[in-house]
Design an enzyme around this catalytic site. Structure first.
Site, PDB file in Angstrom:
ATOM      1  N   TYR A 138      -2.135  -8.745  -8.059  1.00  0.00           N
ATOM      2  CA  TYR A 138      -2.390  -7.803  -9.146  1.00  0.00           C
ATOM      3  C   TYR A 138      -1.698  -7.892 -10.137  1.00  0.00           C
ATOM      4  CZ  TYR A 138      -5.564  -5.577  -5.609  1.00  0.00           C
ATOM      5  OH  TYR A 138      -6.417  -5.635  -4.561  1.00  0.00           O
ATOM      6  N   LYS A 189       0.135 -12.983   5.828  1.00  0.00           N
ATOM      7  CA  LYS A 189      -0.697 -14.282   6.124  1.00  0.00           C
ATOM      8  C   LYS A 189       0.157 -15.574   6.098  1.00  0.00           C
ATOM      9  CE  LYS A 189      -4.512 -16.460   6.911  1.00  0.00           C
ATOM     10  NZ  LYS A 189      -5.278 -16.428   8.238  1.00  0.00           N
ATOM     11  N   ASP A 221      -6.008 -11.380   8.932  1.00  0.00           N
ATOM     12  CA  ASP A 221      -7.559 -11.476   9.490  1.00  0.00           C
ATOM     13  C   ASP A 221      -7.534 -10.935  10.791  1.00  0.00           C
ATOM     14  OD1 ASP A 221      -5.527 -13.374  10.226  1.00  0.00           O
ATOM     15  OD2 ASP A 221      -7.155 -15.129  10.117  1.00  0.00           O
ATOM     16  N   ASP A 245      -4.759  -2.870   0.119  1.00  0.00           N
ATOM     17  CA  ASP A 245      -5.882  -2.559  -0.513  1.00  0.00           C
ATOM     18  C   ASP A 245      -7.344  -2.656   0.319  1.00  0.00           C
ATOM     19  OD1 ASP A 245      -7.964  -1.471  -2.434  1.00  0.00           O
ATOM     20  OD2 ASP A 245      -7.542  -2.999  -3.895  1.00  0.00           O
ATOM     21  N   ASP A 249      -9.319   0.563   3.068  1.00  0.00           N
ATOM     22  CA  ASP A 249     -10.510   0.929   2.982  1.00  0.00           C
ATOM     23  C   ASP A 249     -11.350   0.765   4.007  1.00  0.00           C
ATOM     24  OD1 ASP A 249     -10.188   1.696   0.264  1.00  0.00           O
ATOM     25  OD2 ASP A 249     -11.624   0.221  -0.630  1.00  0.00           O
TER      26      ASP A 249
END
Length: 355
Positions: A138, A189, A221, A245, A249
């Site tokens: 970001y 990852k 994942d 993020d 959610d």
């Protein structure tokens, strides 16, 4: 206790209004609470031509804590990226050095039927996701859009983390786990990304200072899958900005509704910005349909983390539990056949439960 209140856009003003009712009760009980409002996001752009007006940032810096509603709306989508409402949130996080985002996902027993998973899978769910907030893709440079030599449009972003950024958020994760079940899962990852390889190395090094906390590593994942398959296997998750993020959610739906989840974004000294994790929901703005509980629970986090008053935090949380036990539900958490109450009615019920 100086609190800056930034209602924002969409349902932001409505849910913040209910949180202010709670603050009014606490002030009436003798707590030295001062509040001042300022615009941010689309409201900031409308007022001052910027999603984070200078006056708003000055107020946030001067305050002990910040309560934020939500930002965004379709009418701002035509603006250049630098002027869009979301830049107000990114900007204030950066300006206040709010690097640690804590997002608890707690399933209240009364809302087991509201979860998208079977009750036996999520019953007793109580996890915390610790998300790094000021680094990662970001904020990494270079970033932008360009046209290649062949005339094709191309977008590019850079995922970047420095060792010190990883170490400080890892410590927040370990400290959080130390106060709970002493289990920390670091999500990355590392099988693909160099950034994640460094992340895993640094988190492992920091773990030496926390021998009482069991550390495990998991690819993002797999973590996304396990949150659905066996969510109660987690205690505390620590991860980067992008992965956090997305995973937070996902976790919100395990708890019945995104309207139930509060969050805290903290600096190194414990000053924080507190907000529900949901968006501005412009489709229901002004209709008295929004769930204010995540915003009210964000106040509880404020008193716990910034004002170090666990008693008040528990008082607010207990009022929410009492309200749910009494059967009150907003539309997002109402089961089939249950009558939903409006935003204001839910806020009033929590205030009544505060005693």
């Amino acid at each position: 206790m100086k609190i800056a209140i930034l209602p924002g856009d969409g349902i932001g003003p409505e849910i913040v209004r209910e949180a202010r009712k709670v603050l009014a009760v606490l002030r009436a009980d003798g707590m030295p609470i001062e509040v001042e409002e300022a615009p941010i996001g689309g409201a900031g752009y409308d007022a001052a031509g910027q999603p984070l007006p200078e006056a708003t940032l000055a107020l946030a810096k001067a305050a002990d804590a910040v309560l934020l509603g939500a930002v965004g709306g379709p009418r701002y989508d035509v603006l250049p990226r630098a002027l869009r409402p979301e830049q107000g949130i990114l900007g204030i996080r950066k300006a206040l050095a709010l690097f640690a985002n804590l997002r608890p996902a707690l399933l209240y027993p009364e809302l087991a039927s509201a979860s998208t998973l079977k009750a036996d899978v999520v019953a007793g769910l109580d996890i915390v996701i610790v998300r790094e907030l000021t680094g990662d893709i970001y904020f990494g440079e270079p970033r932008g859009r360009r046209t290649t030599a062949s005339g094709e449009r191309e977008g590019f972003d850079t995922m970047r983390y420095a060792e010190r950024e990883i170490a400080r958020i890892a410590r927040v994760g370990f400290e959080t786990a130390r106060k709970r079940q002493r289990r920390l899962t670091s999500v990355d990852k590392a099988n693909v990304l160099d950034t994640s390889m460094l992340w895993r190395e640094v988190v492992t090094e920091v773990a030496r200072d926390y021998p009482d906390v069991a550390l495990s590593h998991m690819y993002v994942d797999n973590a996304a899958m396990q949150l659905v398959r066996a969510p109660k296997s987690f205690d505390v998750i620590v991860t980067g900005n992008l992965f956090g993020d997305i995973l937070s959610d996902e976790a919100s739906m395990l708890a019945g509704s995104i309207g139930m989840l509060p969050s805290a974004s903290l600096d190194a000294a414990g000053k924080g910005l507190y907000e529900p994790i949901h968006g501005s929901a412009p489709d229901i703005a002004g209709q008295d349909r929004a769930n204010p509980l995540a915003t009210i629970l964000s106040l509880a986090m404020m008193f716990r983390h910034t004002f170090a008053d666990d008693g008040v935090a528990r008082r607010i949380e207990d009022a929410v539990r009492t309200t749910l036990r009494r059967g009150l539900r907003t539309a997002d958490i109402a089961a089939a056949g249950e009558t939903a109450v409006g935003t204001a009615a839910m806020g009033d019920a929590v205030v009544a439960a505060l005693g």
